[in-house]
Design a protein around this motif. Structure first.
Motif, short mmCIF file in Angstrom:
data_model
loop_
_atom_site.label_atom_id
_atom_site.label_comp_id
_atom_site.label_asym_id
_atom_site.label_seq_id
_atom_site.Cartn_x
_atom_site.Cartn_y
_atom_site.Cartn_z
N LEU A 137 0.86 -1.19 0.00
CA LEU A 137 0.00 0.00 0.00
C LEU A 137 0.89 1.24 0.00
O LEU A 137 2.00 1.21 0.54
CB LEU A 137 -0.88 0.03 1.25
CG LEU A 137 -1.82 -1.16 1.48
CD1 LEU A 137 -2.43 -1.09 2.88
CD2 LEU A 137 -2.93 -1.18 0.43
N CYS A 176 -12.39 -2.16 6.23
CA CYS A 176 -11.47 -3.22 6.69
C CYS A 176 -12.20 -4.16 7.63
O CYS A 176 -12.10 -5.39 7.52
CB CYS A 176 -10.26 -2.60 7.36
SG CYS A 176 -9.12 -3.79 8.06
N ASN A 227 -13.06 -8.06 6.77
CA ASN A 227 -12.35 -9.07 7.56
C ASN A 227 -13.17 -9.62 8.71
O ASN A 227 -12.64 -10.32 9.59
CB ASN A 227 -11.04 -8.48 8.07
CG ASN A 227 -10.05 -8.24 6.96
OD1 ASN A 227 -9.43 -9.17 6.47
ND2 ASN A 227 -9.91 -6.99 6.53
N LYS A 266 -7.70 -4.10 12.34
CA LYS A 266 -6.48 -4.36 11.56
C LYS A 266 -5.90 -3.09 10.96
O LYS A 266 -4.77 -3.09 10.48
CB LYS A 266 -6.78 -5.36 10.43
CG LYS A 266 -7.08 -6.76 10.93
CD LYS A 266 -7.19 -7.73 9.76
CE LYS A 266 -7.45 -9.14 10.26
NZ LYS A 266 -7.41 -10.12 9.17
N THR A 267 -6.71 -2.03 10.91
CA THR A 267 -6.17 -0.73 10.49
C THR A 267 -6.88 0.36 11.28
O THR A 267 -8.02 0.18 11.73
CB THR A 267 -6.35 -0.50 8.97
OG1 THR A 267 -5.61 0.67 8.59
CG2 THR A 267 -7.80 -0.29 8.56
N LYS A 276 -2.53 6.53 8.77
CA LYS A 276 -3.16 5.20 8.78
C LYS A 276 -2.14 4.18 9.25
O LYS A 276 -1.00 4.20 8.80
CB LYS A 276 -3.63 4.86 7.35
CG LYS A 276 -4.32 3.51 7.21
CD LYS A 276 -4.75 3.33 5.75
CE LYS A 276 -5.57 2.06 5.54
NZ LYS A 276 -4.84 0.83 5.74
N CYS A 311 -3.22 -7.21 9.71
CA CYS A 311 -3.54 -7.02 8.29
C CYS A 311 -2.78 -8.05 7.46
O CYS A 311 -1.57 -8.23 7.62
CB CYS A 311 -3.13 -5.61 7.87
SG CYS A 311 -2.94 -5.40 6.09
N GLU A 312 -3.51 -8.73 6.58
CA GLU A 312 -2.89 -9.70 5.66
C GLU A 312 -3.08 -9.22 4.23
O GLU A 312 -3.16 -10.02 3.30
CB GLU A 312 -3.48 -11.09 5.89
CG GLU A 312 -3.19 -11.61 7.30
CD GLU A 312 -3.70 -13.01 7.55
OE1 GLU A 312 -4.59 -13.48 6.80
OE2 GLU A 312 -3.22 -13.65 8.50
N LEU A 313 -3.19 -7.92 4.08
CA LEU A 313 -3.39 -7.29 2.76
C LEU A 313 -4.65 -7.82 2.07
O LEU A 313 -4.69 -7.88 0.84
CB LEU A 313 -2.17 -7.47 1.85
CG LEU A 313 -1.10 -6.37 1.91
CD1 LEU A 313 0.01 -6.67 0.90
CD2 LEU A 313 -1.68 -4.99 1.63
N PRO A 354 -7.44 -4.73 -1.78
CA PRO A 354 -7.79 -4.54 -0.36
C PRO A 354 -8.99 -3.61 -0.20
O PRO A 354 -9.17 -2.66 -0.98
CB PRO A 354 -6.52 -3.91 0.22
CG PRO A 354 -5.42 -4.39 -0.66
CD PRO A 354 -6.02 -4.46 -2.03
N ALA A 355 -9.76 -3.88 0.84
CA ALA A 355 -10.98 -3.09 1.07
C ALA A 355 -10.65 -1.63 1.35
O ALA A 355 -11.36 -0.72 0.92
CB ALA A 355 -11.76 -3.69 2.24
N CYS A 356 -9.55 -1.38 2.08
CA CYS A 356 -9.23 0.00 2.47
C CYS A 356 -8.91 0.86 1.26
O CYS A 356 -9.38 2.00 1.15
CB CYS A 356 -8.09 0.03 3.48
SG CYS A 356 -6.58 -0.77 2.95
#
Ligand code: SF4
Ligand code: SF4
Ligand code: SF4
Length: 300
Positions: free
Chosen positions: A42, A59, A63, A88-89, A104, A169-171, A182-184
Motif C-alpha cells: 500500500l 477493513c 475481515n 487491523k487498520t 493510517k 492485516c494480511e493485505l 484490499p478493502a481500504c
C-alpha cells in the motif's frame, strides 16, 4: 608460568570476539533480504487523507471484525484508537498548534519481517513472490513472540477467546485471491491509500515528491527503514515521520541484527567452545582445597 583466572577469562573473551567479528561482517552482507519479485503493498499519502475512516470501516467489514466500541454521549460508537484484536487498520491524528495530519496504521509487510523471524514454528509466513505476511492458524501455539518482536506493534492476540488468533492485516489476501484489491484502498474517496506493486508505489511516491516539493516531506517512509517495508508512507512537508508514530529510522532490519549475532556466535562453534572451557576452568578452580591465607587459625 601459570595463568591466573582473570587472564584466562580475558583470553577466552578475545578468542570469542576474534571468532565473531569477521563472521558477523560476512553474514551481514549475505543475509540482507531484498524485495520479492512480485512484491505488493500500500502507499498511504497523509497529505490526501481527510480522516473519514471509511478505510477502517471497510477493513472491519471485509475481515469480519467486531466493532471496538467507546461510549460517546448516549450511545456506543465504533471508534478504535489503536490496532487491537478487532482492528487491523486505524486512522490516528497528529496535531500541534501549527499543523494537523492523519496517519493510517496497519501491518507494514516488512521485507525482512521480525514477526516471521521470531516465530519458531513458522506460523507467520512471508510469501516468496508477493511478500505479503500472513498468519497460519494450524501452526500457531499462542506464544506471542511475534507480538513482542514486531517493531511496529502490529500483531494482536485475542486474549478473551478460548481458541485465540493473532490478528493483523494480511493485505486482504482473501480478496486478492478473487482478483480484487484490499478493502481500504478500494473505498478511499481520496485515493489517500492505494494498492499495487511495491516498486510501482515507490515510483509513484517519488514522482509526487519531485513534482511538488513544497507539499511533501522528501523522505518516503518504508523505502529503507528497518530493511524496507512493502507499505510506504508520504507525509506533509512540515511533518516528520516520528510525529506520525514511526520512531525507527535505522536501515538495518531487526532480524538481520539477530541473525548476524546468532550466526557469528555459533560460527565454527569457537565461541561456545571457548565459553565451555572458561566455565570448566572456573569449576576446576572452585573445587581446589583451600590453602595458605584461606586456612583458619587452627590450620583446618
Ligand atoms: S509490521 Fe510487524 S507484523 Fe507486519 S510484517 Fe512487519 S514485523 Fe510482521
Ligand atoms: S489491506 Fe485489508 S486488512 Fe489490511 S488494512 Fe487494508 S482492508 Fe484492512
Ligand atoms: S478512507 Fe482514505 S481519506 Fe478516508 S480516512 Fe481512510 S485513508 Fe483517509
Amino acid at each position: 608460568m601459570g595463568l591466573d583466572r582473570r587472564s584466562f577469562l580475558k583470553s577466552c573473551a578475545v578468542v570469542t570476539a576474534t571468532a565473531i567479528t569477521p563472521a558477523t561482517t560476512a553474514r551481514a552482507a549475505d543475509d540482507k533480504r531484498v524485495l520479492p519479485p512480485e512484491a505488493i503493498g500500500l502507499l498511504y499519502d497523509s497529505t490526501l487523507c481527510i480522516g473519514c475512516k471509511a478505510c477502517v470501516v471497510a477493513c472491519k467489514k471485509a475481515n469480519d471484525l467486531a466493532p471496538d466500541t467507546h461510549y460517546v454521549g448516549d450511545g456506543l460508537y465504533d471508534a478504535p484508537d489503536g490496532l487491537n484484536e478487532h482492528t487491523k487498520t486505524v486512522i490516528q491524528l497528529h496535531k500541534t498548534d501549527d499543523e494537523m495530519s492523519f496517519v493510517k496504521k496497519q501491518c507494514m509487510h516488512c521485507v525482512d519481517p521480525a514477526c516471521v523471524n521470531a516465530c519458531m514454528i513458522g506460523a507467520l509466513k512471508k510469501e516468496a513472490d508477493t511478500g505479503l505476511v500472513w498468519w497460519r492458524s494450524d501452526r500457531c501455539v499462542g506464544c506471542r513472540y511475534c507480538q513482542v518482536a514486531c517493531p511496529f506493534q502490529v500483531p494482536k492476540f485475542e486474549w478473551t477467546k478460548r481458541v485465540p488468533k493473532i490478528v493483523k492485516c494480511e493485505l486482504c489476501r482473501h480478496r486478492l485471491a478473487k482478483g480484487g484489491q484490499p478493502a481500504c484502498s478500494e473505498v478511499c474517496p481520496r485515493q489517500a491509500v492505494i494498492f499495487g506493486k511495491t516498486k510501482e508505489l515507490l515510483a509513484t511516491a517519488r514522482a509526487r515528491v519531485e513534482s511538488d516539493p513544497a507539499r511533501y516531506n522528501p523522505e518516503i517512509y518504508g523505502d529503507t527503514e528497518l530493511g524496507a517495508t512493502q507499505c510506504l508512507y508520504l507525509a506533509g512537508k512540515d511533518v516528520s515521520f516520528a510525529e506520525l508514530g514511526f520512531h525507527h529510522s535505522q536501515e538495518e532490519a531487526v532480524p538481520l541484527t539477530q541473525r548476524t549475532v546468532q550466526h557469528g556466535v555459533y560460527q565454527g562453534f569457537v565461541a561456545p567452545a571457548a565459553l565451555y572451557v572458561a566455565l570448566a576452568f572456573v569449576m576446576f578452580r572452585n573445587r581446589q582445597p583451600a590453602t595458605g591465607p584461606e586456612q583458619n587459625e587452627k590450620g583446618e
